[in-house]
Motif scaffolding. Structure first.
Motif, short mmCIF file in Angstrom:
data_model
loop_
_atom_site.label_atom_id
_atom_site.label_comp_id
_atom_site.label_asym_id
_atom_site.label_seq_id
_atom_site.Cartn_x
_atom_site.Cartn_y
_atom_site.Cartn_z
N GLY A 194 -9.92 3.74 -11.14
CA GLY A 194 -9.66 2.85 -12.26
C GLY A 194 -8.60 1.82 -11.95
O GLY A 194 -7.71 1.54 -12.76
N CYS A 195 -8.66 1.25 -10.73
CA CYS A 195 -7.66 0.27 -10.31
C CYS A 195 -8.37 -0.92 -9.67
O CYS A 195 -9.59 -0.95 -9.59
N ALA A 196 -7.59 -1.90 -9.21
CA ALA A 196 -8.12 -3.08 -8.54
C ALA A 196 -7.80 -2.98 -7.04
O ALA A 196 -6.92 -2.20 -6.64
N PRO A 197 -8.51 -3.77 -6.20
CA PRO A 197 -8.23 -3.71 -4.75
C PRO A 197 -6.76 -3.90 -4.39
O PRO A 197 -6.28 -3.26 -3.45
N ALA A 198 -6.06 -4.76 -5.10
CA ALA A 198 -4.65 -4.99 -4.78
C ALA A 198 -3.84 -3.71 -4.83
O ALA A 198 -2.86 -3.55 -4.08
N ASP A 199 -4.25 -2.76 -5.68
CA ASP A 199 -3.53 -1.49 -5.79
C ASP A 199 -3.76 -0.58 -4.60
O ASP A 199 -3.04 0.41 -4.41
N LEU A 200 -4.77 -0.89 -3.80
CA LEU A 200 -5.09 -0.08 -2.62
C LEU A 200 -4.70 -0.77 -1.31
O LEU A 200 -5.01 -0.26 -0.24
N GLU A 201 -4.04 -1.91 -1.40
CA GLU A 201 -3.78 -2.69 -0.20
C GLU A 201 -2.90 -1.93 0.80
O GLU A 201 -3.12 -2.01 2.02
N ASP A 202 -1.92 -1.18 0.31
CA ASP A 202 -1.06 -0.42 1.23
C ASP A 202 -1.88 0.62 2.00
O ASP A 202 -1.71 0.78 3.22
#
Length: 228
Positions: free
Chosen positions: A130-138
């Motif tokens: 339930g998030c956007a790609p930016a939240d997975l960038e790390d």
């Protein structure tokens, strides 16, 4: 600690599946060559998860497992005589060709998995979390950094020695045309584009199909036989 073990159980299951493939496939088989590479990456991610090196282990597990599932689904499709995605077809079609070197098999698999599967896995993980790609960038960057380091080792380990210079010369030229760093950058852009298109199913499907075909074409070039 039991909570972490529960969280990483899906990664352990993926590792077990890859180990089973490694035991079942002939060592020289092209899929086996890539599987060994990917198994090493997944085992290292699992080790780092257990060591608490990911700031958001839930996100890291989601991305890692969705990513691996794309590869394992392609393996299952080929084993059942179904057509895997276009990005994987060159590897499955040429897996036993005597003129293709192990390094070519390894990098063709990395090309398929990074160039196509990783973009879709980012979107899959975003939907799960339930998030956007930016939240997975790390997490994306950490996995990418690990792959870049491993790719350097793969090239050193699998590049033919001086007694095979007649092969090494064209191999060096061929593989010099492909870059994991460039593939990684393109994948992140593709993941963001697919996320932006998530409410436009027809356009997203066309974009995914074209990405699949383009990555498959690059894979076919990487697997150009260098001997008969």
């Amino acid at each position: 600690m039991p909570q972490l073990e529960h969280l990483t159980a899906p990664v352990d299951a993926v590792v077990a599946r890859m180990r089973a493939l490694d035991a079942a496939l002939p060592a020289r088989d092209g899929v086996a060559v890539f599987n060994r590479v990917y198994l090493a990456v997944t085992e290292e991610i699992d080790r780092r998860l257990d060591a608490g090196e990911f700031p958001d282990p839930r996100a890291a597990v989601a991305l890692d497992v969705r990513f691996a599932e794309r590869y394992l689904t392609a393996v299952d499709a080929a084993a059942a005589d179904r057509r895997p995605p276009a990005c994987w077809r060159p590897l499955f079609q040429l897996r036993r060709h005597p003129g293709v070197r192990p390094l070519q098999f390894a990098l063709a698999g990395i090309n398929a998995h990074i160039g196509h599967d990783l973009a879709l896995a980012v979107v899959d993980a975003c939907r799960t979390l339930g998030c956007a790609p930016a939240d997975l960038e790390d997490e994306f960057d950490r996995v990418g950094d690990l792959l870049v380091a491993l790719e350097e080792r793969i090239r050193e380990d699998l590049m033919p020695g001086p007694d095979l210079l007649q092969i090494a010369d064209p191999l060096t030229h061929l593989l010099g045309s492909w870059s994991l760093e460039r593939a990684r950058e393109a994948t992140w852009a593709a993941a963001r584009a697919l996320w932006a298109l998530r409410h436009c199913a027809d356009v997203a499907e066309e974009f995914t199909g074209r990405l699949d075909s383009a990555v498959g074409f690059a894979g076919r070039m990487l697997l150009t036989p260098l001997t008969d």
